[in-house]
Design a protein around this motif. Structure first.
Motif, PDB file in Angstrom:
ATOM      1  N   ASN A 189     -46.816  14.966 -17.567  1.00 52.01           N
ATOM      2  CA  ASN A 189     -47.483  15.240 -16.294  1.00 52.01           C
ATOM      3  C   ASN A 189     -47.370  16.736 -16.003  1.00 52.01           C
ATOM      4  O   ASN A 189     -46.362  17.192 -15.456  1.00 52.01           O
ATOM      5  CB  ASN A 189     -46.845  14.426 -15.166  1.00 52.01           C
ATOM      6  CG  ASN A 189     -47.553  14.573 -13.838  1.00 52.01           C
ATOM      7  OD1 ASN A 189     -48.191  15.596 -13.567  1.00 52.01           O
ATOM      8  ND2 ASN A 189     -47.461  13.563 -13.005  1.00 52.01           N
ATOM      9  N   PRO A 190     -48.405  17.530 -16.351  1.00 51.11           N
ATOM     10  CA  PRO A 190     -48.306  18.987 -16.171  1.00 51.11           C
ATOM     11  C   PRO A 190     -48.062  19.424 -14.731  1.00 51.11           C
ATOM     12  O   PRO A 190     -47.317  20.372 -14.493  1.00 51.11           O
ATOM     13  CB  PRO A 190     -49.660  19.488 -16.679  1.00 51.11           C
ATOM     14  CG  PRO A 190     -50.116  18.446 -17.642  1.00 51.11           C
ATOM     15  CD  PRO A 190     -49.635  17.147 -17.066  1.00 51.11           C
ATOM     16  N   SER A 191     -48.682  18.754 -13.766  1.00 49.35           N
ATOM     17  CA  SER A 191     -48.502  19.140 -12.367  1.00 49.35           C
ATOM     18  C   SER A 191     -47.050  18.942 -11.931  1.00 49.35           C
ATOM     19  O   SER A 191     -46.459  19.810 -11.272  1.00 49.35           O
ATOM     20  CB  SER A 191     -49.442  18.327 -11.476  1.00 49.35           C
ATOM     21  OG  SER A 191     -49.273  18.676 -10.118  1.00 49.35           O
ATOM     22  N   TYR A 192     -46.470  17.818 -12.301  1.00 53.94           N
ATOM     23  CA  TYR A 192     -45.078  17.554 -11.939  1.00 53.94           C
ATOM     24  C   TYR A 192     -44.142  18.538 -12.633  1.00 53.94           C
ATOM     25  O   TYR A 192     -43.206  19.071 -12.022  1.00 53.94           O
ATOM     26  CB  TYR A 192     -44.707  16.116 -12.302  1.00 53.94           C
ATOM     27  CG  TYR A 192     -43.263  15.781 -12.034  1.00 53.94           C
ATOM     28  CD1 TYR A 192     -42.813  15.610 -10.734  1.00 53.94           C
ATOM     29  CD2 TYR A 192     -42.357  15.647 -13.082  1.00 53.94           C
ATOM     30  CE1 TYR A 192     -41.481  15.315 -10.468  1.00 53.94           C
ATOM     31  CE2 TYR A 192     -41.017  15.348 -12.827  1.00 53.94           C
ATOM     32  CZ  TYR A 192     -40.587  15.178 -11.524  1.00 53.94           C
ATOM     33  OH  TYR A 192     -39.270  14.899 -11.280  1.00 53.94           O
ATOM     34  N   ALA A 193     -44.390  18.785 -13.931  1.00 49.49           N
ATOM     35  CA  ALA A 193     -43.555  19.722 -14.679  1.00 49.49           C
ATOM     36  C   ALA A 193     -43.640  21.129 -14.088  1.00 49.49           C
ATOM     37  O   ALA A 193     -42.635  21.844 -13.995  1.00 49.49           O
ATOM     38  CB  ALA A 193     -43.968  19.732 -16.149  1.00 49.49           C
ATOM     39  N   PHE A 194     -44.836  21.528 -13.677  1.00 51.68           N
ATOM     40  CA  PHE A 194     -45.019  22.827 -13.031  1.00 51.68           C
ATOM     41  C   PHE A 194     -44.203  22.890 -11.740  1.00 51.68           C
ATOM     42  O   PHE A 194     -43.577  23.910 -11.428  1.00 51.68           O
ATOM     43  CB  PHE A 194     -46.502  23.054 -12.741  1.00 51.68           C
ATOM     44  CG  PHE A 194     -46.829  24.417 -12.190  1.00 51.68           C
ATOM     45  CD1 PHE A 194     -46.846  25.526 -13.013  1.00 51.68           C
ATOM     46  CD2 PHE A 194     -47.136  24.580 -10.854  1.00 51.68           C
ATOM     47  CE1 PHE A 194     -47.165  26.783 -12.513  1.00 51.68           C
ATOM     48  CE2 PHE A 194     -47.448  25.823 -10.338  1.00 51.68           C
ATOM     49  CZ  PHE A 194     -47.466  26.934 -11.172  1.00 51.68           C
TER      50      PHE A 194
END
Length: 343
Positions: A79-84
């Motif tokens: 999940n790129p948004s969560y990781a960001f």
């Protein structure tokens, strides 16, 4: 402040799928604006062209991506948004300097219970008699805490927040600038032709990990408690009326209004500019889309839309029928005309 490539991999649990030219990063930016020192992410296919052209030093990508921008480190995550968000939090924690102590320009009543070596109270803050403040909490400039307020540990109250008398905050609560907790509920009785104020003697309770957005107002109960459940996040400019109960881990988006004594279950999502009428219940995991108006009890686990709120598919069918109405009217007029000519 910087994060190394190794720190980011450890933080996000991702893996490198494309080598780049940088190995440490100090900034955060959108795909369009990012430079070699910045971290960015691809969280929506609408930005795929920006992603391919980005100059970001590091990009977080979903597992389905097969092409990578030239010169950028690409880290694959679920999940790129969560990781960001994890990276944002990490950088913010490195940049934030917690300075315990009471600023000389703050006013704190003599009987307030707190540890000055573990709490930060900044200039212009006022803390009234009988209040308690937990360790690690930061009270920013011009915050006002009324009598007997209880604040848990590791909370952050940003500038110009007001928490009125006897209200209670759990641990890790975040109050964004200018929100008001515990204002009077909107209650009046018409007596002899005049609107007479009904005393509001209850409190507001915010449970652990609640966040309240800027300029949001949460009214104290007429009696008892207005309660915001653990982990719930409320956006800017939301009105929560007296004796409302919001369950755990709900999302309430900007300019929503919750009328008195309504009740939301757990994991309810209410989108922008929606409204919930007084004394009704919305079940667990219900979703109210933008500008939906809930005027009766709503079953949990469903998506709702429209005014009054209807299940999503039912409302979509109604709107589709309305869209066909002009053509149906034209067809009716043409038919009426042809019948008239046949006579």
């Amino acid at each position: 402040m910087q994060l190394t490539l190794e720190e980011i991999i450890e933080l996000t649990g991702g893996k490198i799928v494309n080598e780049g030219r940088a190995d440490s990063f100090s900034g955060l930016a959108s795909l369009k604006e990012a430079g070699v020192d910045d971290v960015s992410f691809l969280g929506n296919e609408k930005y795929y062209a920006d992603y391919l052209a980005t100059a970001a030093g590091l990009v977080l990508v979903p597992t389905i991506v097969e092409r990578f921008p030239k010169g950028s480190v690409a880290i694959e995550v679920e999940n790129p948004s969560y990781a960001f968000g994890l990276i944002v939090k990490k950088l913010a924690s490195k940049q934030r300097v917690f300075k315990p102590g009471v600023h000389p320009a703050a006013w704190v009543a003599n009987d307030v219970v707190f540890n000055a070596d573990k709490v930060s109270i900044k200039a212009g803050a006022v803390v009234e008699s009988g209040s308690r403040i937990g360790d690690g909490t930061e009270i920013n400039s011009n915050v006002s805490l009324g009598e007997g307020v209880i604040i848990g540990e590791n909370c952050v109250l940003h500038s110009n927040v007001v928490v009125r008398e006897f209200c209670e905050l759990g641990d890790r609560v975040i109050l964004q600038p200018s929100c008001v907790i515990g204002s009077d509920g909107y209650g009046y009785e018409l007596v002899d032709g005049r609107h007479t104020k009904v005393d509001q003697v209850g409190i507001v309770v915010l449970e652990d990990d609640v966040e309240i957005g800027s300029s949001t107002t949460i009214d104290r109960a007429r009696f008892g408690k207005t309660t915001i459940g653990e982990g719930t996040k409320i956006d800017n400019q939301v009105q929560v009326a007296h004796n409302v109960i919001i369950g755990k881990h709900c999302l309430v988006v900007a300019q929503t209004g919750l009328a008195g004594s309504c009740e939301l279950g757990d994991y309810v999502t209410i989108a922008a500019q929606a409204g919930v009428a007084g004394h009704i219940k919305v079940g667990d995991q219900a979703v109210l889309l933008g500008r939906t108006g809930a005027a009766k009890n709503l079953e949990g686990g469903k998506m709702y839309m429209g005014m009054p709120a209807r299940p999503l598919k039912e409302e979509q069918k109604k709107l589709a029928s309305l869209a066909r109405l002009p053509k149906l009217l034209k067809d009716f007029k043409d038919l009426k005309k042809s019948l008239s000519e046949a006579d």
